[in-house]
Design a protein around this motif. Structure first.
Motif, PDB file in Angstrom:
ATOM      1  N   ASP A 210       0.842  -1.189   0.000  1.00 16.29           N
ATOM      2  CA  ASP A 210       0.000   0.000   0.000  1.00 16.29           C
ATOM      3  C   ASP A 210       0.881   1.245   0.000  1.00 16.29           C
TER       4      ASP A 210
ATOM      5  N   ILE B 247       0.350   4.101   1.671  1.00 21.77           N
ATOM      6  CA  ILE B 247       0.333   4.886   2.902  1.00 21.77           C
ATOM      7  C   ILE B 247       1.612   4.712   3.727  1.00 21.77           C
TER       8      ILE B 247
ATOM      9  N   CYS C 145      -2.599   9.767  -2.447  1.00 20.37           N
ATOM     10  CA  CYS C 145      -3.487   8.610  -2.622  1.00 20.37           C
ATOM     11  C   CYS C 145      -4.653   8.925  -3.561  1.00 20.37           C
TER      12      CYS C 145
ATOM     13  N   LYS D 132     -13.037   9.724   2.404  1.00 20.63           N
ATOM     14  CA  LYS D 132     -12.045   8.670   2.641  1.00 20.63           C
ATOM     15  C   LYS D 132     -10.936   9.186   3.563  1.00 20.63           C
TER      16      LYS D 132
ATOM     17  N   GLU E  39     -12.117   9.155   7.133  1.00 16.88           N
ATOM     18  CA  GLU E  39     -12.081   7.794   7.682  1.00 16.88           C
ATOM     19  C   GLU E  39     -10.655   7.394   8.054  1.00 16.88           C
ATOM     20  N   LEU E  40      -9.691   7.693   7.193  1.00 13.17           N
ATOM     21  CA  LEU E  40      -8.294   7.359   7.492  1.00 13.17           C
ATOM     22  C   LEU E  40      -7.787   8.145   8.697  1.00 13.17           C
TER      23      LEU E  40
ATOM     24  N   GLN F  23      -9.461   6.659  11.891  1.00 14.07           N
ATOM     25  CA  GLN F  23      -9.386   5.235  12.211  1.00 14.07           C
ATOM     26  C   GLN F  23      -8.025   4.582  11.982  1.00 14.07           C
ATOM     27  N   HIS F  24      -7.205   5.090  11.091  1.00 15.28           N
ATOM     28  CA  HIS F  24      -5.943   4.434  10.735  1.00 15.28           C
ATOM     29  C   HIS F  24      -4.891   4.713  11.809  1.00 15.28           C
TER      30      HIS F  24
ATOM     31  N   ILE G  30      -1.541   6.580  10.773  1.00 15.85           N
ATOM     32  CA  ILE G  30      -1.795   7.979  10.421  1.00 15.85           C
ATOM     33  C   ILE G  30      -2.088   8.778  11.686  1.00 15.85           C
TER      34      ILE G  30
END
Length: 185
Positions: free
Chosen positions: A27, A29, A85, A91, A94-95, A98-99, A102
């Motif tokens: 990925d 990220i 990205c 999106k 959300e990242l 929740q990520h 990050i």
């Protein structure tokens, strides 16, 4: 009052330089975050980027008083993730909320439940105009040349491996399927 970056670590917070990333991941990220860690480590370049970001704050907004907004570092991190990205604000929200990696990069501890509202992301990341991005890109490219050990005027040569694969794609597919069906009838 907007800060460049929060220097004081809180309980459960990981220093940005100590964030563990899975570099085996395919990925994008972790690779973006690794680059941001390298930028964070270089205080001179980080200050140049913050100076550029400080210029985009409207003049009628006081930097001394007012409610705390998201820091310039958080704007820089989230802006880079969104553009690299190629994702929309939903999106990104959300990242950012929740990520785990990050959130560590944004300076949140495991006990911190701060959430980023969608409108806050839109309002702050609108500061990333093409002119500002171009100026930040020049600073980052200059840093990359220093890391590569190249002079300012020296050309950098790189190799790229690619290979074409022949394909037989019918476009549009539904029309070609109708043609094949008629041909068989």
């Amino acid at each position: 009052m907007r800060k460049c970056i929060e220097e004081q670590l809180r309980i459960g917070e990981v220093d940005i330089e100590d964030i563990q990333l899975d570099m085996r991941s395919r990925d994008e990220i972790p690779k973006i975050l690794y680059g941001l860690i390298e930028i964070y480590k270089n205080e001179e370049m980080r200050e140049k980027i913050f100076a550029i970001l400080k210029e985009v704050i409207p003049s009628h907004i006081s930097q001394i008083t007012g409610r705390p907004g998201i820091s310039f570092w958080q704007i820089f991190v989230l802006g880079n993730i969104r553009l690299t990205c190629n994702i929309d604000y939903d999106k990104l929200q959300e990242l950012a909320n929740q990520h785990q990696s990050i959130r560590q990069m944004l300076g949140h501890s495991i006990f911190d439940d701060k959430q980023y509202p969608l409108q806050t992301l839109k309002d702050n990341l609108m500061l990333f105009t093409p002119d500002i991005l171009d100026r930040i890109n020049k600073v980052v490219v200059e840093f990359g040349r220093q890391v590569a050990g190249a002079d300012k005027d020296e050309d950098i040569h790189a190799k790229c491996d690619s290979f074409p694969v022949p394909t037989n794609v019918h476009f549009p597919t539904d029309i070609s399927l109708l043609f094949d069906a008629l041909r068989k009838i």
